[in-house]
Design a protein around this motif. Structure first.
Motif, PDB file in Angstrom:
ATOM      1  N   ARG A 144      -1.228  11.271  -5.229  1.00 10.78           N
ATOM      2  CA  ARG A 144      -1.421  12.713  -5.174  1.00 10.78           C
ATOM      3  C   ARG A 144      -1.741  13.229  -6.575  1.00 10.78           C
ATOM      4  NH1 ARG A 144       3.992  14.103  -1.591  1.00 10.78           N
ATOM      5  NH2 ARG A 144       3.226  13.331   0.422  1.00 10.78           N
ATOM      6  N   GLN A 145      -2.469  14.311  -6.643  1.00  5.80           N
ATOM      7  CA  GLN A 145      -2.882  14.848  -7.933  1.00  5.80           C
ATOM      8  C   GLN A 145      -1.652  15.185  -8.775  1.00  5.80           C
ATOM      9  OE1 GLN A 145      -5.713  17.981  -7.626  1.00  5.80           O
ATOM     10  NE2 GLN A 145      -6.194  17.987  -9.797  1.00  5.80           N
ATOM     11  N   GLY A 146      -1.664  14.690 -10.016  1.00  9.85           N
ATOM     12  CA  GLY A 146      -0.559  14.939 -10.932  1.00  9.85           C
ATOM     13  C   GLY A 146       0.621  13.995 -10.771  1.00  9.85           C
ATOM     14  N   GLY A 147       0.524  13.032  -9.861  1.00  5.42           N
ATOM     15  CA  GLY A 147       1.644  12.147  -9.599  1.00  5.42           C
ATOM     16  C   GLY A 147       1.681  10.932 -10.505  1.00  5.42           C
ATOM     17  N   ASP A 203      -2.113  -5.686 -12.599  1.00  5.27           N
ATOM     18  CA  ASP A 203      -3.073  -5.950 -11.521  1.00  5.27           C
ATOM     19  C   ASP A 203      -2.905  -5.000 -10.341  1.00  5.27           C
ATOM     20  OD1 ASP A 203      -4.020  -8.043 -13.075  1.00  5.27           O
ATOM     21  OD2 ASP A 203      -2.743  -9.523 -12.091  1.00  5.27           O
ATOM     22  N   ASN A 204      -2.466  -3.768 -10.615  1.00  8.98           N
ATOM     23  CA  ASN A 204      -2.384  -2.749  -9.574  1.00  8.98           C
ATOM     24  C   ASN A 204      -3.675  -1.926  -9.550  1.00  8.98           C
ATOM     25  OD1 ASN A 204       0.648  -2.944  -8.794  1.00  8.98           O
ATOM     26  ND2 ASN A 204       0.662  -2.841 -11.031  1.00  8.98           N
ATOM     27  N   TYR A 205      -3.986  -1.349  -8.386  1.00  9.81           N
ATOM     28  CA  TYR A 205      -5.170  -0.507  -8.245  1.00  9.81           C
ATOM     29  C   TYR A 205      -4.726   0.883  -7.834  1.00  9.81           C
ATOM     30  CZ  TYR A 205      -9.823   1.136  -7.070  1.00  9.81           C
ATOM     31  OH  TYR A 205     -11.000   1.850  -7.038  1.00  9.81           O
ATOM     32  N   ILE A 206      -5.215   1.887  -8.578  1.00  5.61           N
ATOM     33  CA  ILE A 206      -4.796   3.271  -8.354  1.00  5.61           C
ATOM     34  C   ILE A 206      -5.998   4.101  -7.965  1.00  5.61           C
ATOM     35  CG2 ILE A 206      -3.749   5.301  -9.424  1.00  5.61           C
ATOM     36  CD1 ILE A 206      -2.372   3.304 -11.376  1.00  5.61           C
ATOM     37  N   SER A 207      -5.922   4.731  -6.796  1.00  3.57           N
ATOM     38  CA  SER A 207      -6.946   5.670  -6.354  1.00  3.57           C
ATOM     39  C   SER A 207      -6.424   7.081  -6.559  1.00  3.57           C
ATOM     40  CB  SER A 207      -7.277   5.470  -4.871  1.00  3.57           C
ATOM     41  OG  SER A 207      -7.805   4.192  -4.633  1.00  3.57           O
ATOM     42  N   VAL A 208      -7.259   7.938  -7.146  1.00  2.00           N
ATOM     43  CA  VAL A 208      -6.836   9.304  -7.441  1.00  2.00           C
ATOM     44  C   VAL A 208      -7.979  10.255  -7.126  1.00  2.00           C
ATOM     45  CG1 VAL A 208      -7.522   9.061  -9.867  1.00  2.00           C
ATOM     46  CG2 VAL A 208      -5.848  10.809  -9.228  1.00  2.00           C
ATOM     47  N   ALA A 209      -7.634  11.426  -6.598  1.00  2.00           N
ATOM     48  CA  ALA A 209      -8.645  12.429  -6.268  1.00  2.00           C
ATOM     49  C   ALA A 209      -9.138  13.121  -7.529  1.00  2.00           C
ATOM     50  CB  ALA A 209      -8.072  13.456  -5.294  1.00  2.00           C
ATOM     51  N   GLY A 210     -10.376  13.644  -7.487  1.00  3.63           N
ATOM     52  CA  GLY A 210     -10.913  14.416  -8.598  1.00  3.63           C
ATOM     53  C   GLY A 210     -12.093  13.751  -9.252  1.00  3.63           C
ATOM     54  N   LEU A 234       0.855  -1.181   0.000  1.00  5.48           N
ATOM     55  CA  LEU A 234       0.000   0.000   0.000  1.00  5.48           C
ATOM     56  C   LEU A 234       0.891   1.232   0.000  1.00  5.48           C
ATOM     57  CD1 LEU A 234      -2.598   1.660   0.259  1.00  5.48           C
ATOM     58  CD2 LEU A 234      -2.497   1.270   2.746  1.00  5.48           C
ATOM     59  N   PHE A 235       0.754   2.054  -1.041  1.00  2.00           N
ATOM     60  CA  PHE A 235       1.491   3.317  -1.145  1.00  2.00           C
ATOM     61  C   PHE A 235       0.475   4.445  -0.972  1.00  2.00           C
ATOM     62  CE2 PHE A 235       3.937   0.249  -3.638  1.00  2.00           C
ATOM     63  CZ  PHE A 235       5.227   0.443  -3.166  1.00  2.00           C
ATOM     64  N   MET A 236       0.492   5.072   0.184  1.00  2.00           N
ATOM     65  CA  MET A 236      -0.511   6.072   0.533  1.00  2.00           C
ATOM     66  C   MET A 236       0.061   7.474   0.376  1.00  2.00           C
ATOM     67  SD  MET A 236      -3.611   6.511   1.659  1.00  2.00           S
ATOM     68  CE  MET A 236      -4.605   7.819   2.384  1.00  2.00           C
ATOM     69  N   GLU A 237      -0.321   8.159  -0.715  1.00  2.00           N
ATOM     70  CA  GLU A 237       0.050   9.551  -0.966  1.00  2.00           C
ATOM     71  C   GLU A 237       1.557   9.785  -0.827  1.00  2.00           C
ATOM     72  OE1 GLU A 237      -2.420  11.919   1.601  1.00  2.00           O
ATOM     73  OE2 GLU A 237      -4.178  11.637   0.334  1.00  2.00           O
ATOM     74  N   CYS A 238       2.318   8.965  -1.529  1.00  2.00           N
ATOM     75  CA  CYS A 238       3.771   9.138  -1.557  1.00  2.00           C
ATOM     76  C   CYS A 238       4.165  10.098  -2.679  1.00  2.00           C
ATOM     77  CB  CYS A 238       4.457   7.788  -1.749  1.00  2.00           C
ATOM     78  SG  CYS A 238       4.200   6.640  -0.382  1.00  2.00           S
ATOM     79  N   ARG A 240      -6.197  -1.105 -12.677  1.00  2.00           N
ATOM     80  CA  ARG A 240      -7.506  -0.438 -12.556  1.00  2.00           C
ATOM     81  C   ARG A 240      -7.354   0.890 -11.837  1.00  2.00           C
ATOM     82  NH1 ARG A 240     -11.050  -3.560  -9.125  1.00  2.00           N
ATOM     83  NH2 ARG A 240      -9.144  -4.267  -8.112  1.00  2.00           N
ATOM     84  N   CYS A 241      -8.298   1.776 -12.112  1.00  2.00           N
ATOM     85  CA  CYS A 241      -8.326   3.116 -11.510  1.00  2.00           C
ATOM     86  C   CYS A 241      -9.663   3.335 -10.801  1.00  2.00           C
ATOM     87  CB  CYS A 241      -8.163   4.194 -12.580  1.00  2.00           C
ATOM     88  SG  CYS A 241      -6.569   4.986 -12.546  1.00  2.00           S
ATOM     89  N   GLY A 242      -9.613   4.094  -9.712  1.00  2.00           N
ATOM     90  CA  GLY A 242     -10.825   4.513  -9.031  1.00  2.00           C
ATOM     91  C   GLY A 242     -10.604   5.857  -8.377  1.00  2.00           C
ATOM     92  N   ARG A 243     -11.675   6.445  -7.882  1.00  2.00           N
ATOM     93  CA  ARG A 243     -11.596   7.746  -7.250  1.00  2.00           C
ATOM     94  C   ARG A 243     -11.508   7.601  -5.735  1.00  2.00           C
ATOM     95  NH1 ARG A 243      -9.729  11.430 -10.709  1.00  2.00           N
ATOM     96  NH2 ARG A 243     -10.775  11.247 -12.707  1.00  2.00           N
TER      97      ARG A 243
END
Length: 271
Positions: free
Chosen positions: A216-219, A234-241, A180-184, A265-268
């Motif tokens: 983080r936004q733009g990362g 098979d990675n999951y990416i959460s992004v704000a916006g 888990l990489f949280m806002e690095c 996959r991507c999610g918000r």
């Protein structure tokens, strides 16, 4: 951990508040200063914070490395070691040094015997001003089931250089899985050898699988260069916006071959 061998295992640990990278596993490039004879070379520690230790022993395998491409020019075996002073060492080798090594403008030597296997599993990293893990070793590496919480630079960096920190060397088998990489910081995972001339892959066989990235936004989630056999799947990416984003937008490669990017996959996120 510099110039180690065997197997390094770092398990079930908590790293918080360190003033620099809590884990850095690498070898050391020593610069060739003089070809004393056809089988003898004088080498030198180049960084002021890394010198004076026993870098070679009789029987060790070494490689001559072009400092600009970070490619091996010639392997050899050490027959004798003479310590000149804290910075310089005279190596006697089992074979003559090739002409393509001698004509190189900037050549270093890496001890490839003293390179460890690495397992980093189920650890927590937080409140670190730099990166979480740096690793450059040609033996098997597994980084699995860790949490990286708001590391301001890359959570994991795979480098290799022979002109700055002189921290060697290439990787040949790396798995980064279920972390888990949280806002690095960006890129979250960086496979970035410090070569300034591309003459073929520096790193090989890097697998980045089933990780969770809260970006983080733009990362960027992953950035890799001069790496062959790269798998990002098979990675999951959460992004704000708002709006839809392709997961491929978070991966960047340069001078890489045999690249597989699939199943991501991507999610918000809620932020």
């Amino acid at each position: 951990m510099s110039g180690c061998k065997g197997k390094i295992r770092i398990l079930d640990s908590y790293f918080e508040g360190a003033h620099d990278d809590p884990i850095n596993i690498h070898g050391t490039h020593l610069k060739v200063m003089e070809y004393v004879s056809e089988k003898q070379v004088k080498v030198r520690f180049m960084h002021g914070q890394s010198y004076g230790f026993e870098a070679f022993y009789k029987g060790d395998e070494v490689e001559f490395v072009d400092a600009h491409s970070l490619r091996c020019l010639q392997p050899a075996r050490v027959k004798a070691v003479e310590r000149i002073d804290d910075y310089e060492i005279l190596l006697t080798l089992d074979r003559a040094v090739n002409d393509n090594v001698k004509t190189g403008e900037n050549v270093s030597v890496e001890n490839v015997t003293w390179t460890p296997e690495v397992e980093i599993r189920n650890n927590y990293f937080s409140r670190i001003p730099t990166r979480g893990i740096l690793v450059t070793t040609r033996r098997k590496v597994v980084i699995e089931d860790n949490v990286f919480y708001r590391i301001p630079m890359s959570g994991v960096l795979v480098s290799d250089d022979a002109r700055g920190w002189y921290e060697s060397g290439p990787v040949r088998d790396v798995t980064i899985r279920r972390n888990l990489f949280m806002e690095c910081g960006s890129p979250v995972i960086a496979v970035m050898p410090e070569n300034d001339r591309y003459e073929g892959a520096v790193h090989r066989n890097v697998r980045i699988e089933a990780n969770r990235f809260v970006i983080r936004q733009g990362g960027e989630a992953v950035s890799a260069r001069a790496t062959d056999g790269l798998i990002i799947r098979d990675n999951y990416i959460s992004v704000a916006g708002d709006g839809s984003v392709s997961p491929d937008a978070f991966f960047r490669t340069e001078d890489c071959k045999d690249v597989t990017i699939s199943g991501n996959r991507c999610g918000r996120s809620l932020r």
